[in-house]
Write an enzyme that holds these catalytic residues in place. Structure first.
Site, PDB file in Angstrom:
ATOM      1  N   LYS A  85      20.418  17.233  11.225  1.00  3.36           N
ATOM      2  CA  LYS A  85      19.517  17.981  12.107  1.00  3.36           C
ATOM      3  C   LYS A  85      20.351  18.250  13.185  1.00  3.36           C
ATOM      4  O   LYS A  85      21.173  17.591  13.710  1.00  3.36           O
ATOM      5  CB  LYS A  85      19.382  16.238  12.618  1.00  3.36           C
ATOM      6  CG  LYS A  85      18.510  15.707  11.754  1.00  3.36           C
ATOM      7  CD  LYS A  85      18.048  14.301  13.201  1.00  3.36           C
ATOM      8  CE  LYS A  85      16.632  13.084  12.033  1.00  3.36           C
ATOM      9  NZ  LYS A  85      16.583  11.551  12.380  1.00  3.36           N
ATOM     10  N   LYS A 119       9.478   5.292   6.771  1.00  2.00           N
ATOM     11  CA  LYS A 119      10.192   4.425   7.472  1.00  2.00           C
ATOM     12  C   LYS A 119       9.675   2.603   7.272  1.00  2.00           C
ATOM     13  O   LYS A 119       8.695   1.813   7.011  1.00  2.00           O
ATOM     14  CB  LYS A 119       9.396   4.861   9.499  1.00  2.00           C
ATOM     15  CG  LYS A 119       9.728   6.133   9.543  1.00  2.00           C
ATOM     16  CD  LYS A 119      11.087   6.574  10.403  1.00  2.00           C
ATOM     17  CE  LYS A 119      11.158   7.559  10.430  1.00  2.00           C
ATOM     18  NZ  LYS A 119      12.382   7.821  10.718  1.00  2.00           N
ATOM     19  N   LYS A 177       8.639   9.964   2.923  1.00  2.00           N
ATOM     20  CA  LYS A 177       9.695   9.008   2.851  1.00  2.00           C
ATOM     21  C   LYS A 177       8.974   7.712   3.782  1.00  2.00           C
ATOM     22  O   LYS A 177       8.000   8.072   5.235  1.00  2.00           O
ATOM     23  CB  LYS A 177      10.530  10.156   4.248  1.00  2.00           C
ATOM     24  CG  LYS A 177      11.409   9.425   5.588  1.00  2.00           C
ATOM     25  CD  LYS A 177      12.312  10.108   6.033  1.00  2.00           C
ATOM     26  CE  LYS A 177      12.487   9.894   6.988  1.00  2.00           C
ATOM     27  NZ  LYS A 177      13.352  10.345   7.213  1.00  2.00           N
ATOM     28  N   ASP A 193      13.439   5.166   4.924  1.00  5.97           N
ATOM     29  CA  ASP A 193      14.561   5.517   6.072  1.00  5.97           C
ATOM     30  C   ASP A 193      14.302   4.284   7.698  1.00  5.97           C
ATOM     31  O   ASP A 193      13.137   3.876   8.089  1.00  5.97           O
ATOM     32  CB  ASP A 193      13.916   6.630   7.653  1.00  5.97           C
ATOM     33  CG  ASP A 193      14.726   7.234   8.309  1.00  5.97           C
ATOM     34  OD1 ASP A 193      16.249   6.281   8.834  1.00  5.97           O
ATOM     35  OD2 ASP A 193      14.412   8.299   8.851  1.00  5.97           O
ATOM     36  N   GLY A 222      13.781  15.922  10.601  1.00  4.93           N
ATOM     37  CA  GLY A 222      13.041  16.689  11.972  1.00  4.93           C
ATOM     38  C   GLY A 222      13.162  14.791  13.098  1.00  4.93           C
ATOM     39  O   GLY A 222      13.356  15.113  12.472  1.00  4.93           O
ATOM     40  N   GLU A 236      18.007   5.920   4.113  1.00  5.36           N
ATOM     41  CA  GLU A 236      18.576   6.301   4.976  1.00  5.36           C
ATOM     42  C   GLU A 236      18.821   5.188   5.987  1.00  5.36           C
ATOM     43  O   GLU A 236      18.212   4.708   6.104  1.00  5.36           O
ATOM     44  CB  GLU A 236      17.341   7.395   5.776  1.00  5.36           C
ATOM     45  CG  GLU A 236      17.846   8.249   6.638  1.00  5.36           C
ATOM     46  CD  GLU A 236      17.258   9.643   6.919  1.00  5.36           C
ATOM     47  OE1 GLU A 236      16.351  10.081   6.255  1.00  5.36           O
ATOM     48  OE2 GLU A 236      17.011   9.639   7.946  1.00  5.36           O
ATOM     49  N   ASP A 254      21.964   9.539   8.681  1.00  3.57           N
ATOM     50  CA  ASP A 254      21.571  10.137   9.492  1.00  3.57           C
ATOM     51  C   ASP A 254      22.141   9.743  11.000  1.00  3.57           C
ATOM     52  O   ASP A 254      22.513  11.287  10.744  1.00  3.57           O
ATOM     53  CB  ASP A 254      19.903   9.886   9.647  1.00  3.57           C
ATOM     54  CG  ASP A 254      19.087  10.292  10.562  1.00  3.57           C
ATOM     55  OD1 ASP A 254      19.571  11.220  11.210  1.00  3.57           O
ATOM     56  OD2 ASP A 254      18.021  10.339  10.620  1.00  3.57           O
ATOM     57  N   SER A 260       7.582  12.345   7.414  1.00  6.95           N
ATOM     58  CA  SER A 260       7.911  10.843   7.057  1.00  6.95           C
ATOM     59  C   SER A 260       6.938  10.156   7.315  1.00  6.95           C
ATOM     60  O   SER A 260       6.029  10.009   8.538  1.00  6.95           O
ATOM     61  CB  SER A 260       8.336  11.435   8.072  1.00  6.95           C
ATOM     62  OG  SER A 260       9.141   9.892   9.335  1.00  6.95           O
TER      63      SER A 260
HETATM   64  C1  NPQ Z   1      14.568  10.173  11.216  1.00  8.22           C
HETATM   65  N1  NPQ Z   1      12.437  12.007  12.034  1.00  8.22           N
HETATM   66  O1  NPQ Z   1      14.514  10.499  10.614  1.00  8.22           O
HETATM   67  C2  NPQ Z   1      13.603  10.808  12.582  1.00  8.22           C
HETATM   68  C3  NPQ Z   1      12.799   9.327  13.916  1.00  8.22           C
HETATM   69  C4  NPQ Z   1      12.736   9.954  14.955  1.00  8.22           C
HETATM   70  C5  NPQ Z   1      10.910  12.439  11.369  1.00  8.22           C
HETATM   71  O2  NPQ Z   1      11.452  10.282  10.974  1.00  8.22           O
HETATM   72  C6  NPQ Z   1      11.616  10.853  19.328  1.00  8.22           C
HETATM   73  C7  NPQ Z   1      12.512  11.374  19.338  1.00  8.22           C
HETATM   74  C8  NPQ Z   1      10.384  10.367  17.926  1.00  8.22           C
HETATM   75  C9  NPQ Z   1      13.278  11.231  18.363  1.00  8.22           C
HETATM   76  C10 NPQ Z   1      10.602   9.974  16.426  1.00  8.22           C
HETATM   77  C11 NPQ Z   1      11.809  11.596  11.438  1.00  8.22           C
HETATM   78  C12 NPQ Z   1      11.502   9.790  17.317  1.00  8.22           C
HETATM   79  C13 NPQ Z   1      12.249  10.732  17.070  1.00  8.22           C
HETATM   80  C14 NPQ Z   1      11.464   9.263  14.725  1.00  8.22           C
HETATM   81  C15 NPQ Z   1      13.440  10.409  15.950  1.00  8.22           C
HETATM   82  O3  NPQ Z   1      15.279   9.100  11.545  1.00  8.22           O
HETATM   83 MG    MG Z   2      16.207   9.265   9.499  1.00  9.77          MG
END
Ligand code: NPQ
Ligand code: MG
Length: 369
Positions: free
Chosen positions: A264, A164, A162, A190, A292, A215, A240, A136
């Site tokens: 998740k 953001k 992926k 995402d 993740g 996403e 998600d 990501s």
């Molecule tokens: C997602 N994760 O899929 C999340 C978003 C995310 C790897 O993109 C602290 C706590 C930091 C929760 C960073 C990825 C975070 C978090 C990103 C969640 O949407």
């Molecule tokens: Mg997400």
């Protein structure tokens, strides 16, 4: 099994680079670990995935800590006999707080499996000994810096990228990365709820890039809006934040709001509920992948085991330890040919480095019994 003691450890781990999403920028991970010890002296560890602030979901680390200390841990410690399978009966009086419950479940399950010599993978139903990994990539300060970062991950072997996105950071970066990677690469985006129904015509422009999926473009509660979007664009919609349980997953699929599901364990209340979501999706031919939450080796180990189940047919956000941390709390997870090996030892199969838990602690452990 009887849980004799529970301790809550809170630590700060610096991230190797800031991670920017549509909801904010993280520069360090505020980690909460649940440690259980059974009456036979077997230990288990669980990682809470909540963030410092309630900006990804309504849960946040201090809230989880409070709920565990005052409600979940007392219920677990009062039970004369408890397992991961019977845990919910003891904690269901607490409404919601899935991330807190998931961390406790993971610790109980780890202890239970260590006591019986079974790995997370074998227990959950893994059918592979290694899993395809994606990465990501946060919102970058510029397109050039984004392309540098993505190129680095491609050379490390990641099998899926992926990006953001948010309003103002979408078509241009996605187009640039698409051009860099070429047509055969697996690329997805995402939005972490940053768009609304008014953006449908804009989001349709992403169709030109042949993305694997988009996403969570809309709000967590907006299953109906996602169904409207899914019918209006070619890019598959993947939920998600919205997917909080197997029942919600089933409903969102029935309503054609999601054709791919991000699983998740923290968000859905644990690994057992994650397997139920996997089963619901597999029965309907809906692909799933493991999300993740910037986990340390503790949470990462269990996620990699989950990602080895048969329905996990897309690479997950199960990245290597070094994607986030210069030094991990456990032995590091390292990519080999774009894959991570599923641990085979009892429980999560990884060993928590107690000296690092102590060194990085932001307060003394909370000892409950
Ligand atoms: C997602 N994760 O899929 C999340 C978003 C995310 C790897 O993109 C602290 C706590 C930091 C929760 C960073 C990825 C975070 C978090 C990103 C969640 O949407
Ligand atoms: Mg997400």
């Amino acid at each position: 099994m009887k849980i004799a003691r529970i301790s809550l450890h809170r630590l700060a781990m610096p991230l190797v680079r800031p991670f920017e999403t549509s909801f904010g920028t993280q520069t360090e991970r505020d980690v909460l670990l649940v440690h259980v010890v059974t009456s036979d002296g077997v230990e288990g560890w669980g990682e809470c995935v909540a963030g410092t602030d309630p900006v990804y979901s309504s849960e946040y680390v201090s809230g989880c800590e409070h709920v565990i200390e005052n409600y979940l841990a007392p219920a677990v410690l009062a039970a004369p006999d408890i397992t991961a399978e019977t845990l919910d009966a003891h904690v269901r009086f607490v409404v919601g707080h899935r991330m807190a419950k998931a961390a406790v479940e993971a610790a109980v399950l780890d202890a239970q499996l260590r006591a019986s010599g079974i790995s997370f993978g074998r227990y959950l139903g893994a059918v592979r000994d290694e899993v395809d990994c994606g990465v990501s990539v946060g919102i970058a300060p510029s397109i050039d810096e984004l392309l540098d970062e993505v190129s680095g991950y491609v050379s490390e072997g990641y099998r899926r990228i992926k990006l953001k996105i948010k309003p103002g950071w979408d078509l241009e970066p996605v187009g640039a990365v698409c051009a860099l990677l070429g047509d055969d690469a697996l690329l997805q985006v995402d939005a972490n709820t940053a768009y609304t129904l008014a953006d449908i015509d804009h989001l349709r422009e992403l169709d030109a890039f042949g993305l694997l999926l988009i996403e969570q473009p809309f709000a967590e509660e907006d299953i109906a809006g996602h169904a409207v979007l899914a019918a209006a664009i070619d890019t598959p919609v993947c939920l998600d934040e919205s997917i909080t349980s197997a029942a919600v997953a089933s409903d969102a699929i029935d309503r054609d709001a999601t054709s791919i599901v991000n699983v998740k364990p923290g968000r859905v209340g644990g690994y057992l509920e994650s397997v139920r979501i996997h089963d619901v999706c597999l029965a309907r031919d809906v692909p799933v992948w493991c999300g993740g939450m910037l986990e340390t080796g503790v949470g990462r180990a269990a996620n990699v085991a989950l990602a080895a189940l048969p329905g996990f047919t897309l690479p997950g956000d199960t990245s290597a330890s070094r994607r986030y941390y210069a030094e991990d709390l456990t032995e590091p997870f390292e990519l080999v040919d774009g894959r991570l090996r599923v641990p085979t030892g009892p429980g999560t199969g990884v060993t928590v480095r107690r000296e690092l838990v102590a060194e990085w602690a932001t307060r003394p452990p909370l000892l409950l019994h």
